[in-house]
Design a protein around this motif. Structure first.
Motif, PDB file in Angstrom:
ATOM      1  N   LYS A  94       0.822  -1.204   0.000  1.00  0.00           N
ATOM      2  CA  LYS A  94       0.000   0.000   0.000  1.00  0.00           C
ATOM      3  C   LYS A  94       0.860   1.260   0.000  1.00  0.00           C
ATOM      4  N   ASN A  95       0.232   2.339  -0.454  1.00  0.00           N
ATOM      5  CA  ASN A  95       0.792   3.695  -0.342  1.00  0.00           C
ATOM      6  C   ASN A  95       2.067   3.893  -1.153  1.00  0.00           C
ATOM      7  N   VAL A  96       2.182   3.218  -2.286  1.00  0.00           N
ATOM      8  CA  VAL A  96       3.370   3.355  -3.139  1.00  0.00           C
ATOM      9  C   VAL A  96       3.505   4.808  -3.589  1.00  0.00           C
ATOM     10  N   HIS A  97       4.732   5.310  -3.513  1.00  0.00           N
ATOM     11  CA  HIS A  97       4.963   6.724  -3.828  1.00  0.00           C
ATOM     12  C   HIS A  97       6.444   6.944  -4.078  1.00  0.00           C
ATOM     13  N   GLY A  98       6.766   7.782  -5.074  1.00  0.00           N
ATOM     14  CA  GLY A  98       8.147   8.205  -5.261  1.00  0.00           C
ATOM     15  C   GLY A  98       8.879   7.510  -6.386  1.00  0.00           C
ATOM     16  N   GLY A  99       8.201   6.648  -7.131  1.00  0.00           N
ATOM     17  CA  GLY A  99       8.829   6.047  -8.301  1.00  0.00           C
ATOM     18  C   GLY A  99       9.489   4.716  -8.041  1.00  0.00           C
ATOM     19  N   ILE A 100       9.012   3.658  -8.725  1.00  0.00           N
ATOM     20  CA  ILE A 100       9.623   2.334  -8.638  1.00  0.00           C
ATOM     21  C   ILE A 100      10.944   2.358  -9.397  1.00  0.00           C
ATOM     22  N   LYS A 101      11.993   1.770  -8.805  1.00  0.00           N
ATOM     23  CA  LYS A 101      13.320   1.813  -9.420  1.00  0.00           C
ATOM     24  C   LYS A 101      13.823   0.406  -9.755  1.00  0.00           C
ATOM     25  N   TYR A 102      14.387   0.263 -10.961  1.00  0.00           N
ATOM     26  CA  TYR A 102      15.026  -0.985 -11.379  1.00  0.00           C
ATOM     27  C   TYR A 102      16.474  -1.007 -10.900  1.00  0.00           C
ATOM     28  N   GLN A 103      16.944  -2.212 -10.602  1.00  0.00           N
ATOM     29  CA  GLN A 103      18.348  -2.384 -10.239  1.00  0.00           C
ATOM     30  C   GLN A 103      19.145  -2.712 -11.500  1.00  0.00           C
ATOM     31  N   PHE A 104      20.122  -1.917 -11.777  1.00  0.00           N
ATOM     32  CA  PHE A 104      20.981  -2.157 -12.930  1.00  0.00           C
ATOM     33  C   PHE A 104      22.278  -2.818 -12.454  1.00  0.00           C
ATOM     34  N   PRO A 105      23.018  -3.527 -13.316  1.00  0.00           N
ATOM     35  CA  PRO A 105      22.852  -3.519 -14.780  1.00  0.00           C
ATOM     36  C   PRO A 105      21.897  -4.578 -15.330  1.00  0.00           C
ATOM     37  N   LYS A 106      21.479  -5.584 -14.538  1.00  0.00           N
ATOM     38  CA  LYS A 106      20.692  -6.685 -15.091  1.00  0.00           C
ATOM     39  C   LYS A 106      19.180  -6.500 -14.954  1.00  0.00           C
ATOM     40  N   ALA A 107      18.759  -5.541 -14.176  1.00  0.00           N
ATOM     41  CA  ALA A 107      17.334  -5.265 -13.970  1.00  0.00           C
ATOM     42  C   ALA A 107      16.565  -6.478 -13.465  1.00  0.00           C
ATOM     43  N   GLU A 108      17.203  -7.270 -12.601  1.00  0.00           N
ATOM     44  CA  GLU A 108      16.542  -8.460 -12.062  1.00  0.00           C
ATOM     45  C   GLU A 108      15.690  -8.152 -10.839  1.00  0.00           C
ATOM     46  N   ASN A 109      15.873  -6.974 -10.231  1.00  0.00           N
ATOM     47  CA  ASN A 109      15.096  -6.583  -9.055  1.00  0.00           C
ATOM     48  C   ASN A 109      14.494  -5.207  -9.270  1.00  0.00           C
ATOM     49  N   ILE A 110      13.327  -5.002  -8.642  1.00  0.00           N
ATOM     50  CA  ILE A 110      12.792  -3.651  -8.545  1.00  0.00           C
ATOM     51  C   ILE A 110      12.664  -3.304  -7.067  1.00  0.00           C
ATOM     52  N   PHE A 111      12.749  -2.009  -6.768  1.00  0.00           N
ATOM     53  CA  PHE A 111      12.626  -1.516  -5.397  1.00  0.00           C
ATOM     54  C   PHE A 111      11.462  -0.537  -5.370  1.00  0.00           C
ATOM     55  N   VAL A 112      10.486  -0.846  -4.522  1.00  0.00           N
ATOM     56  CA  VAL A 112       9.230  -0.114  -4.513  1.00  0.00           C
ATOM     57  C   VAL A 112       9.105   0.661  -3.205  1.00  0.00           C
ATOM     58  N   PRO A 113       9.120   2.002  -3.245  1.00  0.00           N
ATOM     59  CA  PRO A 113       9.003   2.803  -2.018  1.00  0.00           C
ATOM     60  C   PRO A 113       7.551   3.153  -1.717  1.00  0.00           C
ATOM     61  N   THR A 114       7.255   3.382  -0.444  1.00  0.00           N
ATOM     62  CA  THR A 114       5.934   3.829  -0.036  1.00  0.00           C
ATOM     63  C   THR A 114       6.044   5.148   0.715  1.00  0.00           C
ATOM     64  N   ARG A 115       4.955   5.881   0.716  1.00  0.00           N
ATOM     65  CA  ARG A 115       4.975   7.190   1.372  1.00  0.00           C
ATOM     66  C   ARG A 115       5.256   7.067   2.869  1.00  0.00           C
ATOM     67  N   ASP A 116       4.766   5.969   3.488  1.00  0.00           N
ATOM     68  CA  ASP A 116       4.974   5.806   4.922  1.00  0.00           C
ATOM     69  C   ASP A 116       6.290   5.122   5.249  1.00  0.00           C
ATOM     70  N   GLY A 117       7.269   5.213   4.345  1.00  0.00           N
ATOM     71  CA  GLY A 117       8.649   4.915   4.694  1.00  0.00           C
ATOM     72  C   GLY A 117       9.177   3.540   4.379  1.00  0.00           C
TER      73      GLY A 117
END
Length: 439
Positions: free
Chosen positions: A171-194
């Motif tokens: 819940k409360n996703v905010h601030g832009g999902i980011k891919y991990q480079f160089p292989k883009a095998e993971n994404i990091f999903v931030p939320t507004r509540d930290g």
């Protein structure tokens, strides 16, 4: 004594029934003198708590604490509560009367007893590791994978083309999902509540999540993908975490409200700015040391051009667009405007030998188009509503724009002519986005 009580009651009644827009600074001082009771707290817990937390430290909505609200008078807060924020999840509360709005305003400006520190010990203790079994998502082309955030449903989808490959709750996703480079095998999903959650595209599951702060601005990753960096509004700090384990490796106290943190692609550096201080922070993404550079005035929002040479920013409460040379941090272009540009949602493109960018403007029914590198204002285009995002892709001839209705606005990138389409009547669009191939 009875005369004093009568006058106090009369003052309170007068303030409660009058239109809140007429309450000025002098009246605000008198409001502080009124008897304290828990009406505002009860109203807050009924209408506000689900988004702003029982302790007012923020969940889907930002913290409602004195440090964040000191610049607002009661009449300002009451007006904001009454009208809501159309671009966010906050509805209007026009059904509340003047007394109820005032009581909520009094409560959220009241002192707090909570200890709002969030240090390395709290961060480490917050880490949650998931034991779900890995699964093959059947990804054919990683460049076609698109994370999609449900506006209300509390889930993130993993899509490829038109297929939903997986969903996971957050819940409360905010601030832009980011891919991990160089292989883009993971994404990091931030939320507004930290919170920051790591999801593995390779294993088809969430690996772990961590809470680097109580209220988070955004996250970024260095070029080598070895660390995730979070900038925090509450408390004001920058947190460096190992991207594999999410263990915190460094916590740096900041002295200001961060606008955003973005990485450079050409070297091991990141840039952040403050909304309330005329400083630009340059972060070495290997050592995470910060070098500060003084500028003319605070930056409220910005993005970096595709060649890592310029910082395109808004200042003076959104009334000036200014371009800075990243090396010298000297301004090279300035243009006055009305309506704060939402530069996080801006888009840029190349056409007929020139680069352009377009941006929406908060609470204004238009977008503006600007020429890059020669740096000049090109055009203001009315879109018939209050939009939030402008998106494009090299394989589309259009800018795709939402305008707060069920329409999508398409602007031709050659002649800036406009047309509209309504894919589903009555369903609002807020964030156009493209697959890797632009189809």
């Amino acid at each position: 004594m009875r005369v004093h009580l009568f006058l106090t009651t009369l003052l309170a009644t007068t303030l409660f029934v009058q239109n809140l827009h007429a309450i000025d600074a002098a009246a605000a001082h008198m409001v502080e003198a009124l008897p304290k009771h828990n009406t505002g707290q009860k109203l807050y817990e009924k209408y506000c708590m689900d988004c702003h937390h029982k302790d007012r430290i923020g969940i889907a909505g930002p913290p409602l604490i004195p440090a964040f609200l000191k610049q607002y008078q009661y009449k300002d807060l009451s007006k904001k509560i009454k009208n809501g924020f159309p671009q966010t999840l906050m509805p209007s509360y026009e059904f509340l009367n003047a007394y109820e709005l005032l009581e909520i305003s009094r409560y959220i400006k009241s002192p707090m007893d909570q200890n709002l520190t969030w240090d390395q010990h709290h961060i480490q203790k917050s880490i949650t590791r998931f034991d779900t079994k890995p699964k093959d998502l059947g990804i054919k082309d990683i460049e076609q994978v698109l994370p999609v955030v449900e506006r209300d449903g509390g889930y993130v989808w993993i899509m490829e083309d038109e297929k939903i490959l997986d969903k996971f709750p957050l819940k409360n996703v905010h601030g832009g999902i980011k891919y991990q480079f160089p292989k883009a095998e993971n994404i990091f999903v931030p939320t507004r509540d930290g919170w920051v959650e790591r999801y593995s595209l390779k294993e088809g599951r969430s690996i772990a999540k961590v809470r680097p702060c109580i209220n988070l601005r955004n996250v970024s990753l260095g070029r080598d993908g070895e660390h995730v960096i979070a900038t925090c509004l509450l408390p004001e700090q920058m947190v460096v975490m190992d991207s594999d384990t999410l263990n915190p490796t460094k916590v740096t106290k900041l002295d200001g409200k961060v606008s955003a943190l973005y990485e450079l692609y050409s070297k091991d550096e990141m840039i952040f700015t403050y909304r309330d201080k005329p400083l630009v922070g340059i972060v070495n993404s290997k050592t995470f040391e910060i070098t500060y550079n003084k500028i003319e005035e605070p930056i409220e929002d910005f993005f970096i051009d595709p060649f890592d040479k310029f910082l395109i920013a808004t200042a003076r409460h959104g009334k000036v667009l200014r371009v800075y040379d990243i090396k010298s941090l000297k301004p090279v272009f300035e243009h006055a405007m009305e309506g704060m540009p939402h530069l996080f949602s801006a888009t840029y493109w190349y056409n007929n030998g020139k680069f352009y960018f377009a941006t929406p403007h908060l609470r204004k029914p238009y977008v503006t188009v600007w020429q890059m590198y020669d740096w000049k204002f090109e055009k203001q285009i009315e879109i018939g509503g209050d939009g939030f995002f402008v998106k494009t892709h090299p394989n589309t001839p259009y800018l795709w724009i939402d305008n707060g209705t069920d329409a999508l606005v398409l602007i031709d990138k050659n002649d800036f002519s406009m047309k509209k389409m309504t894919p589903i009547k009555g369903k609002q669009y807020i964030h156009p986005e493209f697959t890797g191939d632009g189809d």
